[in-house]
Design a protein around this motif. Structure first.
Motif, PDB file in Angstrom:
ATOM      1  N   CYS A  49      -4.626   0.039   5.754  1.00 45.38           N
ATOM      2  CA  CYS A  49      -3.635  -0.732   5.000  1.00 45.38           C
ATOM      3  C   CYS A  49      -3.786  -2.222   5.294  1.00 45.38           C
ATOM      4  O   CYS A  49      -3.865  -2.628   6.454  1.00 45.38           O
ATOM      5  CB  CYS A  49      -2.228  -0.275   5.369  1.00 45.38           C
ATOM      6  SG  CYS A  49      -1.843   1.406   4.842  1.00 45.38           S
ATOM      7  N   ASP A  50      -3.806  -3.026   4.258  1.00 42.97           N
ATOM      8  CA  ASP A  50      -4.003  -4.458   4.444  1.00 42.97           C
ATOM      9  C   ASP A  50      -3.005  -5.314   3.659  1.00 42.97           C
ATOM     10  O   ASP A  50      -3.186  -6.523   3.538  1.00 42.97           O
ATOM     11  CB  ASP A  50      -5.431  -4.854   4.062  1.00 42.97           C
ATOM     12  CG  ASP A  50      -5.804  -4.435   2.647  1.00 42.97           C
ATOM     13  OD1 ASP A  50      -4.919  -3.965   1.913  1.00 42.97           O
ATOM     14  OD2 ASP A  50      -6.988  -4.574   2.281  1.00 42.97           O
ATOM     15  N   ASP A  51      -1.948  -4.702   3.133  1.00 42.60           N
ATOM     16  CA  ASP A  51      -0.958  -5.467   2.383  1.00 42.60           C
ATOM     17  C   ASP A  51       0.299  -5.700   3.215  1.00 42.60           C
ATOM     18  O   ASP A  51       0.406  -5.231   4.342  1.00 42.60           O
ATOM     19  CB  ASP A  51      -0.629  -4.759   1.073  1.00 42.60           C
ATOM     20  CG  ASP A  51      -1.816  -4.767   0.117  1.00 42.60           C
ATOM     21  OD1 ASP A  51      -2.626  -5.706   0.194  1.00 42.60           O
ATOM     22  OD2 ASP A  51      -1.941  -3.835  -0.686  1.00 42.60           O
ATOM     23  N   ASN A  76       0.854  -1.191   0.000  1.00 48.77           N
ATOM     24  CA  ASN A  76       0.000   0.000   0.000  1.00 48.77           C
ATOM     25  C   ASN A  76       0.886   1.236   0.000  1.00 48.77           C
ATOM     26  O   ASN A  76       1.798   1.341   0.819  1.00 48.77           O
ATOM     27  CB  ASN A  76      -0.891   0.065   1.248  1.00 48.77           C
ATOM     28  CG  ASN A  76      -1.788  -1.136   1.427  1.00 48.77           C
ATOM     29  OD1 ASN A  76      -1.685  -1.835   2.431  1.00 48.77           O
ATOM     30  ND2 ASN A  76      -2.671  -1.385   0.479  1.00 48.77           N
ATOM     31  N   LYS A 111       0.470  -3.047  12.661  1.00 52.69           N
ATOM     32  CA  LYS A 111      -0.778  -3.522  13.271  1.00 52.69           C
ATOM     33  C   LYS A 111      -0.628  -3.737  14.772  1.00 52.69           C
ATOM     34  O   LYS A 111      -1.629  -3.817  15.492  1.00 52.69           O
ATOM     35  CB  LYS A 111      -1.237  -4.817  12.611  1.00 52.69           C
ATOM     36  CG  LYS A 111      -1.614  -4.685  11.143  1.00 52.69           C
ATOM     37  CD  LYS A 111      -2.685  -3.635  10.908  1.00 52.69           C
ATOM     38  CE  LYS A 111      -3.099  -3.576   9.438  1.00 52.69           C
ATOM     39  NZ  LYS A 111      -3.942  -2.394   9.138  1.00 52.69           N
ATOM     40  N   ASP A 166      -4.751   1.997   9.658  1.00 57.10           N
ATOM     41  CA  ASP A 166      -5.836   1.020   9.824  1.00 57.10           C
ATOM     42  C   ASP A 166      -6.373   0.529   8.481  1.00 57.10           C
ATOM     43  O   ASP A 166      -6.856  -0.597   8.374  1.00 57.10           O
ATOM     44  CB  ASP A 166      -6.981   1.628  10.640  1.00 57.10           C
ATOM     45  CG  ASP A 166      -6.644   1.779  12.117  1.00 57.10           C
ATOM     46  OD1 ASP A 166      -5.665   1.144  12.567  1.00 57.10           O
ATOM     47  OD2 ASP A 166      -7.338   2.537  12.819  1.00 57.10           O
ATOM     48  N   ASN A 178       3.828  -4.192   7.524  1.00 52.71           N
ATOM     49  CA  ASN A 178       2.503  -3.923   8.062  1.00 52.71           C
ATOM     50  C   ASN A 178       2.210  -4.750   9.312  1.00 52.71           C
ATOM     51  O   ASN A 178       1.476  -4.317  10.196  1.00 52.71           O
ATOM     52  CB  ASN A 178       1.446  -4.175   6.994  1.00 52.71           C
ATOM     53  CG  ASN A 178       0.094  -3.574   7.341  1.00 52.71           C
ATOM     54  OD1 ASN A 178      -0.030  -2.814   8.297  1.00 52.71           O
ATOM     55  ND2 ASN A 178      -0.916  -3.917   6.575  1.00 52.71           N
ATOM     56  N   GLU A 179       2.773  -5.955   9.398  1.00 53.54           N
ATOM     57  CA  GLU A 179       2.500  -6.809  10.556  1.00 53.54           C
ATOM     58  C   GLU A 179       2.897  -6.118  11.857  1.00 53.54           C
ATOM     59  O   GLU A 179       2.268  -6.346  12.902  1.00 53.54           O
ATOM     60  CB  GLU A 179       3.233  -8.140  10.426  1.00 53.54           C
ATOM     61  CG  GLU A 179       4.741  -8.033  10.394  1.00 53.54           C
ATOM     62  CD  GLU A 179       5.417  -9.390  10.331  1.00 53.54           C
ATOM     63  OE1 GLU A 179       5.210 -10.209  11.252  1.00 53.54           O
ATOM     64  OE2 GLU A 179       6.155  -9.642   9.352  1.00 53.54           O
TER      65      GLU A 179
END
Length: 284
Positions: A82-84, A4, A171, A80, A167-168
């Motif tokens: 972002c999911d990649d 992202n 989060k 929040d 991203n992990e």
């Protein structure tokens, strides 16, 4: 989708075309999208971005328009969304100068899974002074590992638009952090808890420094006092693991502000080389 691109904007119509075009010129072996987090701009920033979105194959996702949230809360809702696997940050007055900026970062992080994030050397554009600056590089390798302890001695990043994050770990950020005023320095120190930060030699991005910036419009004294105040908060957040290192950093700032006059003015440029130069002049 591999990454992202997080586009953070607020009243940046003067710069946003170059910013967006620098994203769209990226050449990658993976797909990415652009998440636009505009904090209720009152100018044409958002309209300009939408024109690009209407005429491009890369996906743009516009976060819902809300009340003005402020810099940090806007980042919170952006993270929040972002999911990649990776998040690349782009602030609306900066730009990337190399079409392989994203490819370089993702390739490095894929090959170095021990790293929590990467950031690159960047071109610093002092708009009001009409001058440019690039930090020196004195490492034999084309990258350097940076720890949280090294970060506690002074901000080694200096600009969010040169960062790519896993991203992990984003989060895992405590939501309470977003009640504070913070940016790249604290974020880098927290990411360093999960693995070293990779500092990349190649200059692939540009950071505009102008009077409209939150940090750059502050005086040397205001910046120094802000850093000292932040250190006490950051020390607590990091469970007092770096108290002694933070004390050294405070000492340097206090000498720069209230001691040797020749050290004043260097607070604006907390860089690896300036840190070394300052420490040579401090009697411990």
């Amino acid at each position: 989708m591999k990454l992202n691109v997080l586009l953070i904007t607020y009243n940046q119509e003067k710069y946003i075309e170059q910013t967006v075009e620098s994203i769209l010129m990226q050449e990658t072996t993976f797909t990415f999208n652009i998440i636009v987090a505009d904090d209720c701009s009152s100018d044409s920033t958002l309209d300009i971005i939408k024109r690009y979105a209407d005429n491009n194959k890369i996906e743009f996702h516009f976060l819902p328009k809300t009340n003005n949230l402020g810099f940090v809360k806007n980042y919170q809702r952006a993270f929040d969304a972002c999911d990649d696997e990776y998040i690349a940050i782009m602030e609306g007055d900066d730009y990337w100068i190399n079409p392989f900026h994203l490819e370089n970062h993702v390739t490095f992080l894929d090959q170095h899974p021990e790293c929590s994030m990467s950031f690159n050397r960047h071109l610093r554009l002092f708009e009001d002074q009409k001058r440019e600056e690039i930090f020196e590089w004195d490492n034999e390798k084309d990258y350097e590992y940076i720890s949280t302890e090294q970060m506690a001695l002074g901000n080694r990043i200096g600009n969010l638009s040169c960062c790519v994050l896993r991203n992990e770990f984003i989060k895992k950020l405590d939501p309470k952090l977003f009640n504070l005023e913070f940016a790249d320095w604290l974020l880098g120190m927290i990411m360093g808890q999960y693995g070293p930060l990779a500092y990349l030699k190649e200059v692939t991005s540009a950071y505009r420094i102008h009077d409209n910036g939150q940090w750059s419009r502050m005086t040397d004294k205001e910046q120094g006092e802000a850093i000292i105040a932040a250190i006490d908060i950051y020390d607590k957040i990091l469970n007092y693991k770096y108290t002694e290192v933070f004390k050294q950093h405070k000492k340097r700032i206090n000498i720069g502000l209230y001691g040797d006059k020749s050290l004043r003015g260097q607070i604006k440029s907390i860089t690896p080389e300036s840190i070394r130069k300052l420490y040579r002049r401090i009697i411990k």
